[in-house]
Design a protein around this motif. Structure first.
Motif, PDB file in Angstrom:
ATOM      1  N   ASN A  88     -77.990 -34.619  -3.040  1.00 16.82           N
ATOM      2  CA  ASN A  88     -78.892 -34.735  -1.899  1.00 16.82           C
ATOM      3  C   ASN A  88     -78.116 -34.747  -0.581  1.00 16.82           C
ATOM      4  O   ASN A  88     -78.465 -34.043   0.365  1.00 16.82           O
ATOM      5  CB  ASN A  88     -79.718 -36.017  -2.047  1.00 16.82           C
ATOM      6  CG  ASN A  88     -80.588 -36.290  -0.850  1.00 16.82           C
ATOM      7  OD1 ASN A  88     -81.291 -35.402  -0.378  1.00 16.82           O
ATOM      8  ND2 ASN A  88     -80.525 -37.509  -0.333  1.00 16.82           N
ATOM      9  N   TYR A  99     -74.683 -31.492  -1.200  1.00 18.77           N
ATOM     10  CA  TYR A  99     -74.939 -30.122  -1.668  1.00 18.77           C
ATOM     11  C   TYR A  99     -76.424 -29.777  -1.577  1.00 18.77           C
ATOM     12  O   TYR A  99     -77.037 -29.363  -2.566  1.00 18.77           O
ATOM     13  CB  TYR A  99     -74.405 -29.943  -3.107  1.00 18.77           C
ATOM     14  CG  TYR A  99     -72.923 -30.208  -3.153  1.00 18.77           C
ATOM     15  CD1 TYR A  99     -72.021 -29.230  -2.716  1.00 18.77           C
ATOM     16  CD2 TYR A  99     -72.426 -31.443  -3.557  1.00 18.77           C
ATOM     17  CE1 TYR A  99     -70.656 -29.483  -2.697  1.00 18.77           C
ATOM     18  CE2 TYR A  99     -71.065 -31.696  -3.535  1.00 18.77           C
ATOM     19  CZ  TYR A  99     -70.186 -30.717  -3.108  1.00 18.77           C
ATOM     20  OH  TYR A  99     -68.836 -30.965  -3.083  1.00 18.77           O
ATOM     21  N   PRO A 100     -77.013 -29.930  -0.364  1.00 15.82           N
ATOM     22  CA  PRO A 100     -78.453 -29.655  -0.229  1.00 15.82           C
ATOM     23  C   PRO A 100     -78.798 -28.213  -0.610  1.00 15.82           C
ATOM     24  O   PRO A 100     -79.892 -27.960  -1.118  1.00 15.82           O
ATOM     25  CB  PRO A 100     -78.723 -29.928   1.254  1.00 15.82           C
ATOM     26  CG  PRO A 100     -77.398 -29.872   1.930  1.00 15.82           C
ATOM     27  CD  PRO A 100     -76.398 -30.335   0.910  1.00 15.82           C
ATOM     28  N   ALA A 146     -79.496 -28.047  -4.262  1.00 14.74           N
ATOM     29  CA  ALA A 146     -80.822 -28.601  -4.540  1.00 14.74           C
ATOM     30  C   ALA A 146     -81.900 -27.582  -4.163  1.00 14.74           C
ATOM     31  O   ALA A 146     -82.858 -27.360  -4.912  1.00 14.74           O
ATOM     32  CB  ALA A 146     -81.015 -29.899  -3.756  1.00 14.74           C
ATOM     33  N   MET A 147     -81.724 -26.957  -2.989  1.00 15.44           N
ATOM     34  CA  MET A 147     -82.712 -25.985  -2.522  1.00 15.44           C
ATOM     35  C   MET A 147     -82.762 -24.777  -3.460  1.00 15.44           C
ATOM     36  O   MET A 147     -83.843 -24.251  -3.763  1.00 15.44           O
ATOM     37  CB  MET A 147     -82.360 -25.554  -1.090  1.00 15.44           C
ATOM     38  CG  MET A 147     -83.495 -24.886  -0.348  1.00 15.44           C
ATOM     39  SD  MET A 147     -85.032 -25.881  -0.285  1.00 15.44           S
ATOM     40  CE  MET A 147     -84.723 -26.939   1.127  1.00 15.44           C
TER      41      MET A 147
END
Lengths: 460, 251
Positions: B12, B15-16, B19-20
């Motif tokens: 979160n 490494y957004p 996640a996306m």
């Protein structure tokens, strides 16, 4: 004997300062793991054998008292004297009394991790008895006055140049002659003199067969055979967990043992001892020394299935890069890191954390001990016993709190993302993460949670 | 089918984009995905340091947040494995957890076993050589591939899913599944061993001639990435979802 207060991270750090040597150590031991793979692959029934070995050991441990009594009765019937020792001190006392009563001046020993565990050598030496370890690797570490660094390859931490130097000083070999064959012959000639002049021989035990009362010793050098055939007194020391019910079970283990240990189909010698040779005496000392406590612990009793093959050490990436001397307990690596903490969590607590929980050990183990899980479970005991450093304990309590308060965790994460990029280099490089040569992650502008919230708002 | 997106705490924050990519990949297959905002950490760092009370509370919290979803999916084998394989140490008797446990999946597992995909949502052309990094918990606990220690037939989820990518060349490092040395808090408790292991692992991946190290666990990639950057190496870590969504190489 091992020094007191070995802390794995510190000892490993010292070991790793010589990078070339550490890399050699890793590769030398990985080579043994590869040999194990080659041998295991040749048996289509490998995984079935492991399962069978696990089940035989599990069954035996579930009725260990019955099998011990059966073993004792059958051994006595064969004319062997059986002694039970509750702990290391009693084991050493029994062995010393046997030796002293027969005016033994020199004892030849074949490899036995149990006597290492009990500290037998210094105990006897203090009482005027010369002890000669006759396994080549054991002999080398004995001459160097250091403990074994591996349970099957006790001198694997040494290069041949160091052994050449040692033998030059101790055995008078040519200076600078590093030829392994030359050095082995010199050790052999020297050991032969000791075999011939010894008054007693002591061996470890790989398997004790309840049905026959006999013990089986697996070696590659034949030293157990010489050490028991020449002197009139044979003492075999074994932990209570060495029992297997029947002779027909032995093949399951001998097929697994050498393949797992050194990548050989079988050990050179698989010696069966059922009774004293004519004119001689045979004694078996059966040692508990904390094993009953482990047996009574549902989290850890499976560790008593261990057949001491050392495969978990060979596969352990941490062991290979830190060496056996970095572990505080006499048995290093994954199996030692559950046995040691089981014995004394305060003293050996750091071993349970010397593990990435990669799980390779549990997979190579020929008796399927859940080693990496046991190490995590030992950490519970370390935490509960208060052995964690205060800073770490504080960090965990903070983490515990944040886990229950996501808004605060998010705020902390945001602060980290904003602050880390503007930290001076010396601060960043000095963190525990970065000090040995690893940069901190790049800090993104937004967390996923922020991006997701915006995405949901845009959708509406 | 309602899928709860489980994004591990460090993913979160750090490494957004992984996640996306996970979210977009699932949506690309037409899955109804929601990301519960009140999620936090699965508790693995607590469990692995012996804090069973904290680990138990974290497990209960996770169960409460995700129990009403049909499936829970995350882009991290290690965090998923902690939930599916280690929560029973703490909350085995919890009825909600018992219902939830078989419905928690690592993203590649979910694509292959639940959605049973045989193509990507959008065709992806990725004309590069990658070296596969088998992360330990995905490998040995979730059975992402056959571990080299076990004498069982060879299979590899990552290799299978990457075969859906056009132009990709897949390599394997020497010692195909040796640990990279991350190990959670091991990475700082035993920083010297951790970095020594990571250096070796990066070198083995480089020796394949690959431009990218591809894995399904951001933590291992973070660790190796730190070593790569510190030493100015050219190889780049990539999460498998970055390639599957066509984002690979852009990072």
């Amino acid at each position: 004997m091992k020094a007191d207060n070995i802390h794995h991270p510190d000892a490993a750090r010292a070991f790793l300062t010589d990078r070339a040597r550490a890399s050699w150590h890793d590769q030398a031991i990985w080579f043994v793991r590869q040999k194990r793979d080659v041998q295991a692959k040749q048996l289509p029934e490998w995984e079935e054998l492991r399962k069978l070995a696990e089940q035989i050991k599990a069954h035996t441990l579930s009725k260990l008292d019955d099998y011990l009594i059966q073993f004792e009765e059958n051994a006595r019937r064969n004319g062997v004297t059986v002694h039970f020792a509750a702990d290391a001190a009693e084991h050493n006392r029994i062995v010393h009394q046997l030796l002293a009563a027969r005016q033994v001046k020199k004892l030849v020993k074949s490899k036995s991790m149990l006597t290492e565990e009990c500290g037998l050598n210094p105990y006897l030496e203090e009482r005027g008895i010369e002890v000669i370890d006759t396994d080549l690797g054991e002999r080398i570490v004995q001459l160097r006055h250091e403990p074994p660094s591996h349970i099957v390859m006790p001198a694997i931490h040494l290069k041949k140049e160091q052994i050449s130097e040692l033998f030059h000083e101790e055995l008078g070999t040519e200076a600078g002659n590093n030829d392994p064959t030359y050095l082995t012959h010199a050790a052999r000639a020297n050991l032969r003199q000791h075999f011939l002049s010894a008054d007693a021989g002591l061996t470890g035990v790989n398997f004790a067969i309840a049905e026959t009362g006999g013990v089986v010793v697996c070696t590659n050098e034949g030293n157990a055979d010489l050490g028991t055939a020449l002197p009139p007194l044979h003492i075999a020391s074994m932990g209570i967990e060495k029992i297997i019910p029947k002779l027909e079970h032995l093949g399951v283990f001998t097929r697994l043992l050498a393949r797992s240990a050194i990548g050989s189909p079988v050990t050179t010698y698989t010696s069966h001892f059922h009774r004293a040779r004519p004119g001689g005496e045979m004694h078996i000392v059966i040692v508990d020394n904390g094993r009953s406590d482990i047996l009574g612990n549902p989290d850890f009793y499976a560790s008593l299935r261990c057949i001491r093959c050392g495969a978990c050490m060979n596969t352990c990436p941490v062991y290979r890069r830190s060496s056996g001397h970095s572990y505080s307990y006499v048995i290093p690596g994954p199996i030692g890191s559950t046995l040691g903490p089981s014995r004394d969590i305060k003293k050996h607590g750091s071993m349970a954390f010397a593990c990435t929980t990669c799980g390779s050990c549990s997979n190579v183990c020929p008796v399927k001990i859940n080693l990496h899980e046991q190490l995590i479970l030992q950490r519970k005991r370390a935490f509960d016993a208060g052995t964690l450093k205060p800073a770490k304990k504080m960090g965990l309590l903070a983490m515990r709190f944040l886990t229950q308060h996501p808004a605060l965790m998010d705020a902390g994460g945001k602060a980290m993302r904003k602050v880390v990029p503007i930290l001076p280099a010396f601060v960043k490089d000095g963190t525990a993460w970065s000090r040995p040569g690893r940069d901190l992650p790049e800090m993104p502008e937004h967390s996923f949670k922020e991006l997701y919230r915006r995405r949901q708002e845009d959708k509406q | 089918m309602k899928v709860g997106l489980f994004i591990p705490c460090f993913v979160n924050e750090l490494y957004p984009h992984v996640a996306m990519a996970t979210l977009e990949l699932l949506e690309g297959y037409g899955v109804d995905v929601a990301y519960p905002m009140e999620q936090s950490c699965c508790g693995q760092p607590l469990a692995n340091n012996g804090d069973s009370s904290g680990a138990c509370d974290a497990a209960l919290r996770f169960t409460g947040v995700f129990k009403d979803f049909d499936y829970v999916v995350a882009p991290s084998g290690s965090c998923v494995s902690h939930v599916t394989h280690h929560y029973p140490w703490y909350i085995a008797d919890n009825a909600d957890f018992q219902r939830l446990q078989p419905r928690v999946f690592e993203i590649v597992e979910f694509l292959q076993d639940v959605l049973k995909v045989d193509k990507l949502p959008k065709p992806v052309h990725f004309p590069h050589k990658v070296s596969i990094h088998q992360s330990c918990h995905g490998l040995r606990e979730l059975h992402h591939a056959s571990p080299s220690e076990l004498m069982i037939p060879y299979q590899s989820r990552l290799e299978r899913i990457l075969q859906l990518v056009d132009g990709i060349e897949i390599g394997q490092p020497e010692r195909r599944d040796e640990c990279c040395g991350f190990g959670g808090t091991f990475s700082v408790d035993e920083a010297d061993v951790s970095v020594a292991m990571g250096r070796d692992r990066v070198a083995q991946h480089e020796a394949t001639g690959a431009e990218y190290i591809v894995g399904a666990d951001p933590s291992c990639l973070m660790h190796m990435g730190g070593i790569i950057r510190h030493n100015g190496r050219a190889i780049r870590p990539l999460h498998v979802v970055e390639i599957l969504t066509g984002r690979g190489g852009a990072a």
